[in-house]
Design a protein around this motif. Structure first.
Motif, PDB file in Angstrom:
ATOM      1  N   GLY A  40     -11.841 -67.488 -80.292  1.00 29.95           N
ATOM      2  CA  GLY A  40     -11.039 -66.488 -79.591  1.00 29.95           C
ATOM      3  C   GLY A  40      -9.546 -66.740 -79.743  1.00 29.95           C
ATOM      4  N   ALA A  41      -9.142 -67.990 -79.615  1.00 21.73           N
ATOM      5  CA  ALA A  41      -7.724 -68.334 -79.764  1.00 21.73           C
ATOM      6  C   ALA A  41      -7.248 -68.058 -81.181  1.00 21.73           C
ATOM      7  CB  ALA A  41      -7.495 -69.800 -79.391  1.00 21.73           C
ATOM      8  N   LEU A  42      -8.083 -68.357 -82.171  1.00 18.01           N
ATOM      9  CA  LEU A  42      -7.723 -68.071 -83.561  1.00 18.01           C
ATOM     10  C   LEU A  42      -7.596 -66.568 -83.799  1.00 18.01           C
ATOM     11  CD1 LEU A  42     -10.006 -70.699 -85.318  1.00 18.01           C
ATOM     12  CD2 LEU A  42      -7.494 -70.609 -85.476  1.00 18.01           C
ATOM     13  N   ASN A  43      -8.237 -65.777 -82.950  1.00 16.97           N
ATOM     14  CA  ASN A  43      -8.190 -64.317 -83.069  1.00 16.97           C
ATOM     15  C   ASN A  43      -7.242 -63.667 -82.070  1.00 16.97           C
ATOM     16  OD1 ASN A  43     -10.174 -63.255 -85.192  1.00 16.97           O
ATOM     17  ND2 ASN A  43     -11.287 -64.908 -84.205  1.00 16.97           N
ATOM     18  N   GLY A  44      -6.383 -64.458 -81.466  1.00 17.83           N
ATOM     19  CA  GLY A  44      -5.312 -63.896 -80.649  1.00 17.83           C
ATOM     20  C   GLY A  44      -5.540 -63.843 -79.152  1.00 17.83           C
ATOM     21  N   LEU A  45      -6.663 -64.325 -78.630  1.00 26.32           N
ATOM     22  CA  LEU A  45      -6.825 -64.362 -77.173  1.00 26.32           C
ATOM     23  C   LEU A  45      -5.884 -65.417 -76.610  1.00 26.32           C
ATOM     24  CD1 LEU A  45     -10.710 -64.086 -76.719  1.00 26.32           C
ATOM     25  CD2 LEU A  45      -9.008 -62.267 -76.926  1.00 26.32           C
ATOM     26  N   ARG A  46      -5.241 -65.104 -75.463  1.00 25.77           N
ATOM     27  CA  ARG A  46      -4.235 -66.025 -74.921  1.00 25.77           C
ATOM     28  C   ARG A  46      -4.368 -66.286 -73.426  1.00 25.77           C
ATOM     29  NH1 ARG A  46       1.308 -65.430 -77.548  1.00 25.77           N
ATOM     30  NH2 ARG A  46       1.877 -65.560 -75.384  1.00 25.77           N
ATOM     31  N   HIS A  47      -4.921 -65.370 -72.688  1.00 25.10           N
ATOM     32  CA  HIS A  47      -5.004 -65.501 -71.241  1.00 25.10           C
ATOM     33  C   HIS A  47      -6.440 -65.783 -70.792  1.00 25.10           C
ATOM     34  CE1 HIS A  47      -1.303 -63.025 -71.677  1.00 25.10           C
ATOM     35  NE2 HIS A  47      -0.879 -63.900 -70.786  1.00 25.10           N
ATOM     36  N   PHE A  48      -6.571 -66.438 -69.655  1.00 27.07           N
ATOM     37  CA  PHE A  48      -7.874 -66.776 -69.085  1.00 27.07           C
ATOM     38  C   PHE A  48      -8.767 -65.548 -69.027  1.00 27.07           C
ATOM     39  CE2 PHE A  48     -10.920 -67.603 -65.770  1.00 27.07           C
ATOM     40  CZ  PHE A  48     -11.218 -68.956 -65.890  1.00 27.07           C
ATOM     41  N   GLU A  49      -8.207 -64.439 -68.521  1.00 26.46           N
ATOM     42  CA  GLU A  49      -8.988 -63.218 -68.355  1.00 26.46           C
ATOM     43  C   GLU A  49      -9.464 -62.662 -69.691  1.00 26.46           C
ATOM     44  OE1 GLU A  49      -5.878 -63.712 -67.106  1.00 26.46           O
ATOM     45  OE2 GLU A  49      -6.518 -64.199 -65.072  1.00 26.46           O
ATOM     46  N   ASP A  80       3.299 -67.878 -68.549  1.00 26.01           N
ATOM     47  CA  ASP A  80       3.583 -66.629 -69.246  1.00 26.01           C
ATOM     48  C   ASP A  80       4.996 -66.194 -68.880  1.00 26.01           C
ATOM     49  OD1 ASP A  80       3.777 -63.955 -70.083  1.00 26.01           O
ATOM     50  OD2 ASP A  80       1.651 -63.566 -69.686  1.00 26.01           O
ATOM     51  N   PRO A  81       5.900 -66.040 -69.839  1.00 27.82           N
ATOM     52  CA  PRO A  81       7.280 -65.655 -69.518  1.00 27.82           C
ATOM     53  C   PRO A  81       7.388 -64.273 -68.886  1.00 27.82           C
ATOM     54  CG  PRO A  81       6.950 -65.729 -71.904  1.00 27.82           C
ATOM     55  CD  PRO A  81       5.696 -66.223 -71.265  1.00 27.82           C
ATOM     56  N   GLU A  82       6.382 -63.421 -69.098  1.00 31.99           N
ATOM     57  CA  GLU A  82       6.398 -62.075 -68.523  1.00 31.99           C
ATOM     58  C   GLU A  82       5.825 -62.042 -67.117  1.00 31.99           C
ATOM     59  OE1 GLU A  82       4.489 -59.416 -71.256  1.00 31.99           O
ATOM     60  OE2 GLU A  82       5.727 -60.106 -72.922  1.00 31.99           O
ATOM     61  N   ASP A  83       5.011 -63.018 -66.773  1.00 28.84           N
ATOM     62  CA  ASP A  83       4.395 -63.085 -65.451  1.00 28.84           C
ATOM     63  C   ASP A  83       4.115 -64.550 -65.138  1.00 28.84           C
ATOM     64  OD1 ASP A  83       2.823 -63.010 -63.172  1.00 28.84           O
ATOM     65  OD2 ASP A  83       1.409 -61.512 -63.942  1.00 28.84           O
ATOM     66  N   GLY A  84       4.999 -65.171 -64.383  1.00 23.25           N
ATOM     67  CA  GLY A  84       4.925 -66.600 -64.081  1.00 23.25           C
ATOM     68  C   GLY A  84       3.646 -67.037 -63.374  1.00 23.25           C
ATOM     69  N   ARG A  85       2.887 -66.086 -62.833  1.00 20.35           N
ATOM     70  CA  ARG A  85       1.625 -66.442 -62.174  1.00 20.35           C
ATOM     71  C   ARG A  85       0.500 -66.643 -63.172  1.00 20.35           C
ATOM     72  NH1 ARG A  85       1.211 -61.263 -58.763  1.00 20.35           N
ATOM     73  NH2 ARG A  85       1.971 -60.586 -60.769  1.00 20.35           N
ATOM     74  N   ARG A  86       0.710 -66.166 -64.404  1.00 19.09           N
ATOM     75  CA  ARG A  86      -0.320 -66.272 -65.437  1.00 19.09           C
ATOM     76  C   ARG A  86      -0.006 -67.416 -66.389  1.00 19.09           C
ATOM     77  NH1 ARG A  86      -1.390 -60.758 -68.267  1.00 19.09           N
ATOM     78  NH2 ARG A  86      -3.370 -61.726 -68.739  1.00 19.09           N
ATOM     79  N   VAL A  87      -1.046 -67.877 -67.066  1.00 16.23           N
ATOM     80  CA  VAL A  87      -0.924 -68.968 -68.033  1.00 16.23           C
ATOM     81  C   VAL A  87      -1.275 -68.439 -69.412  1.00 16.23           C
ATOM     82  CG1 VAL A  87      -1.929 -71.177 -68.741  1.00 16.23           C
ATOM     83  CG2 VAL A  87      -1.452 -70.748 -66.337  1.00 16.23           C
ATOM     84  N   ILE A  88      -0.526 -68.910 -70.406  1.00 18.38           N
ATOM     85  CA  ILE A  88      -0.832 -68.593 -71.800  1.00 18.38           C
ATOM     86  C   ILE A  88      -1.424 -69.838 -72.433  1.00 18.38           C
ATOM     87  CG2 ILE A  88       0.181 -68.168 -74.073  1.00 18.38           C
ATOM     88  CD1 ILE A  88       2.223 -66.379 -72.752  1.00 18.38           C
TER      89      ILE A  88
END
Length: 164
Positions: A40-49, A80-88
């Motif tokens: 998934g990460a190799l295919n661009g997934l970045r967030h937990f959700e 996540d620079p766009e939403d500090g509550r989220r993790v990349i």
């Protein structure tokens, strides 16, 4: 005498096996969910959700596997620079280095009947499918199992060129 030769061969094999990198690598990424997260990460997934929705994995298992991949240096975790509550979660260079491993397993699975994909990995520039992953000799020849032998690393050290 044949028994002594066999014992010496097995002792050599055991010594090499104990220092082999394969068990440690399999320990880190060899479990199904860890491998699917890596894919998934190799295919661009970045967030937990995204990982959870894209893989259909339970939250507790996903959290555990992400933590192990971060601890193993495969993924890094950042706010996540766009939403500090989220993790990349993003691949480290060590994680990106697993691309040939994932691709080789996928190609092996397709060849031996474990699924056929409707999409193929292609060169972004030319939009042509990538070649089959294979073992290649120093001169570009494709090698099979019968073409290979193990030699000591100090024996091979002087044989590599700067490009390798």
């Amino acid at each position: 005498m044949a028994t002594d030769s066999l014992t010496a061969h097995l002792d050599e094999f055991r010594e090499a096996a104990l220092s082999c990198a394969l068990p440690g690598a399999v320990e880190l990424i060899g479990e199904k969910w860890a491998f699917l997260i890596l894919r998934g990460a190799l295919n661009g997934l970045r967030h937990f959700e995204e990982f959870q929705g894209g893989l259909g994995i339970a939250r507790n298992i996903l959290s555990d596997r992400l933590s192990k991949l971060v601890a193993g240096g495969i993924l890094e975790r950042a706010a996540d620079p766009e939403d500090g509550r989220r993790v990349i979660y993003s691949l480290t260079p060590k994680g990106e280095g697993l691309l040939p491993v994932v691709l080789a397993l996928r190609q092996w699975g397709e060849r031996w009947g474990y699924g056929k994909m409707k999409v193929v990995l292609a060169d972004r520039r030319d939009r042509r499918p990538v070649r089959k992953i294979c073992v290649v000799a120093h001169d570009g020849r494709e090698l099979g199992l019968d073409d290979l032998t193990w030699i000591k690393s100090d024996e091979a050290a002087g044989l590599f060129t700067a490009a390798e």
